[in-house]
Design an enzyme around this catalytic site. Structure first.
Site, PDB file in Angstrom:
ATOM      1  N   ASP A   8     -27.045 -20.793  18.430  1.00 32.00           N
ATOM      2  CA  ASP A   8     -27.268 -22.228  18.334  1.00 32.00           C
ATOM      3  C   ASP A   8     -25.966 -22.895  18.814  1.00 32.00           C
ATOM      4  OD1 ASP A   8     -28.321 -24.745  17.395  1.00 32.00           O
ATOM      5  OD2 ASP A   8     -26.908 -24.546  15.726  1.00 32.00           O
ATOM      6  N   ASP A  10     -24.820 -26.783  18.324  1.00 33.43           N
ATOM      7  CA  ASP A  10     -24.200 -27.743  17.396  1.00 33.43           C
ATOM      8  C   ASP A  10     -24.017 -27.109  16.013  1.00 33.43           C
ATOM      9  OD1 ASP A  10     -24.318 -30.136  19.169  1.00 33.43           O
ATOM     10  OD2 ASP A  10     -26.479 -29.871  18.988  1.00 33.43           O
ATOM     11  N   GLY A  45     -30.463 -29.041  13.470  1.00 33.49           N
ATOM     12  CA  GLY A  45     -31.313 -28.181  14.292  1.00 33.49           C
ATOM     13  C   GLY A  45     -32.609 -28.826  14.736  1.00 33.49           C
ATOM     14  N   VAL A  46     -32.870 -30.009  14.209  1.00 39.23           N
ATOM     15  CA  VAL A  46     -34.146 -30.693  14.469  1.00 39.23           C
ATOM     16  C   VAL A  46     -34.010 -31.560  15.728  1.00 39.23           C
ATOM     17  CG1 VAL A  46     -35.693 -32.447  13.477  1.00 39.23           C
ATOM     18  CG2 VAL A  46     -34.771 -30.632  12.027  1.00 39.23           C
ATOM     19  N   ARG A  48     -34.291 -34.555  18.594  1.00 39.02           N
ATOM     20  CA  ARG A  48     -33.909 -35.969  18.471  1.00 39.02           C
ATOM     21  C   ARG A  48     -35.060 -36.806  17.908  1.00 39.02           C
ATOM     22  NH1 ARG A  48     -31.827 -38.251  23.971  1.00 39.02           N
ATOM     23  NH2 ARG A  48     -30.784 -36.218  23.888  1.00 39.02           N
ATOM     24  N   SER A 115     -30.738 -29.269  21.397  1.00 41.17           N
ATOM     25  CA  SER A 115     -30.124 -30.443  22.034  1.00 41.17           C
ATOM     26  C   SER A 115     -30.454 -30.543  23.519  1.00 41.17           C
ATOM     27  CB  SER A 115     -28.606 -30.374  21.875  1.00 41.17           C
ATOM     28  OG  SER A 115     -28.007 -31.408  22.619  1.00 41.17           O
ATOM     29  N   LYS A 116     -30.668 -31.786  23.945  1.00 43.50           N
ATOM     30  CA  LYS A 116     -30.846 -32.044  25.379  1.00 43.50           C
ATOM     31  C   LYS A 116     -29.495 -32.272  26.052  1.00 43.50           C
ATOM     32  CE  LYS A 116     -35.549 -33.648  24.929  1.00 43.50           C
ATOM     33  NZ  LYS A 116     -36.555 -34.673  25.064  1.00 43.50           N
ATOM     34  N   ASN A 117     -28.425 -32.245  25.256  1.00 46.79           N
ATOM     35  CA  ASN A 117     -27.075 -32.427  25.807  1.00 46.79           C
ATOM     36  C   ASN A 117     -26.334 -31.097  25.929  1.00 46.79           C
ATOM     37  OD1 ASN A 117     -26.884 -35.421  25.923  1.00 46.79           O
ATOM     38  ND2 ASN A 117     -27.247 -35.249  23.721  1.00 46.79           N
ATOM     39  N   ASP A 169     -26.732 -22.499  12.026  1.00 46.79           N
ATOM     40  CA  ASP A 169     -26.151 -23.207  10.877  1.00 46.79           C
ATOM     41  C   ASP A 169     -27.188 -24.092  10.181  1.00 46.79           C
ATOM     42  OD1 ASP A 169     -26.326 -25.114  12.982  1.00 46.79           O
ATOM     43  OD2 ASP A 169     -24.940 -26.399  11.864  1.00 46.79           O
TER      44      ASP A 169
HETATM   45  C1  BG6 Z   1     -29.465 -29.967  17.372  1.00 42.74           C
HETATM   46  C2  BG6 Z   1     -28.634 -30.664  16.318  1.00 42.74           C
HETATM   47  O1  BG6 Z   1     -28.715 -28.925  17.922  1.00 42.74           O
HETATM   48  O2  BG6 Z   1     -29.847 -30.861  18.420  1.00 42.74           O
HETATM   49  C3  BG6 Z   1     -29.334 -31.928  15.835  1.00 42.74           C
HETATM   50  O3  BG6 Z   1     -28.445 -29.774  15.235  1.00 42.74           O
HETATM   51  C4  BG6 Z   1     -29.679 -32.807  17.008  1.00 42.74           C
HETATM   52  O4  BG6 Z   1     -28.477 -32.586  14.921  1.00 42.74           O
HETATM   53  C5  BG6 Z   1     -30.565 -32.021  17.989  1.00 42.74           C
HETATM   54  O5  BG6 Z   1     -30.382 -33.966  16.575  1.00 42.74           O
HETATM   55  C6  BG6 Z   1     -30.962 -32.818  19.223  1.00 42.74           C
HETATM   56  O6  BG6 Z   1     -29.809 -33.088  19.962  1.00 42.74           O
HETATM   57  P1  BG6 Z   1     -29.709 -34.106  21.168  1.00 42.74           P
HETATM   58  O7  BG6 Z   1     -28.302 -33.878  21.693  1.00 42.74           O
HETATM   59  O8  BG6 Z   1     -30.753 -33.733  22.181  1.00 42.74           O
HETATM   60  O9  BG6 Z   1     -29.936 -35.465  20.635  1.00 42.74           O
HETATM   61 MG    MG Z   2     -26.914 -26.234  14.627  1.00 43.66          MG
END
Ligand code: BG6
Ligand code: MG
Length: 212
Positions: A8, A10, A45-46, A48, A115-117, A169
């Protein structure tokens, strides 16, 4: 025999979970909803969109789909702004050593993130070249706790789930890893220790020699 490690992002690789919390807290407060660290546990982990749905549930609020989309955008703009200075000093303990050692041993490495980032963050951290595969929030139909992100990761590595360890996590991530048939290692979050196969305070406690 372990042939692959799936991380994972973040909260396992990098400290960005706090940035998500601050950005969501700002969003929640703009809606008049109280939002503290314990509420953030539900969001780790959820995806956006699912995170915003959970915040609205917390405050028993409904909003229009236009406002929903606008809040997703402003949360992400604020979050992305807050991580511009991210660098290798923000890596969590043991990450770089483990990635380097595993790479040298020919162990396959993947990111399995909601995450999309993710690609942006890996580039800022200058560790993108270490991963064979990055599966992120752009590449899945069903977000964690569904196992799709990890199953896609293992498949792309050419490995079976039981040949891979997933490091997570978040409760949603451990649930996803277990549902997919992976070895589920919880890292740095004692709240989820009981859900996982193994608990590590941080990645310095993981010994690759013991598994691969
Ligand atoms: C997960 C994080 O990895 O990605 C979450 O644990 C977050 O907190 C989710 O909301 C979506 O991330 P992003 O960067 O696409 O907004
Ligand atoms: Mg995480």
């Amino acid at each position: 025999m372990i042939k692959g490690l799936i991380f994972d992002l973040d909260g396992v690789i990098v400290t960005t979970e706090h940035n998500h919390f601050i950005a969501w807290q700002r969003t929640a407060h703009s809606l008049g909803i109280d939002f503290e660290e314990e509420h953030n546990e539900l969001l780790k982990g959820v995806s956006r969109a699912d995170s915003l749905k959970k915040i609205l549930e917390l405050g028993s609020k409904t909003i229009s789909s236009e406002e929903f989309d606008a809040l997703l955008k402003s949360k992400n703009d604020f979050y992305v702004d807050s991580i511009q200075e991210l660098n290798q000093t923000d890596l969590l303990p043991g990450v770089l050593d483990l990635l380097t050692e595993a790479k040298a041993k020919g162990i396959k490495l993947a990111i399995g993130s909601s995450s999309k980032n993710a690609n942006f963050i890996l580039t800022l951290l200058k560790i993108d070249h270490l991963f064979d595969v990055v599966i992120d929030g752009n590449g899945v139909e069903f977000p964690k706790p569904h196992p799709e992100v990890f199953l896609n990761g293992a498949k792309a590595l050419g490995l079976l789930p039981n040949e891979c360890i997933v490091f997570e996590d978040a409760a949603s991530g451990i649930t996803a890893a277990k549902a997919g048939g992976f070895h589920a290692f919880a890292v740095g979050n004692p709240n989820i220790a009981d859900l996982a196969d193994t608990y590590l305070n941080d990645l310095t406690e993981f010994s690759l020699e013991a598994y691969a």
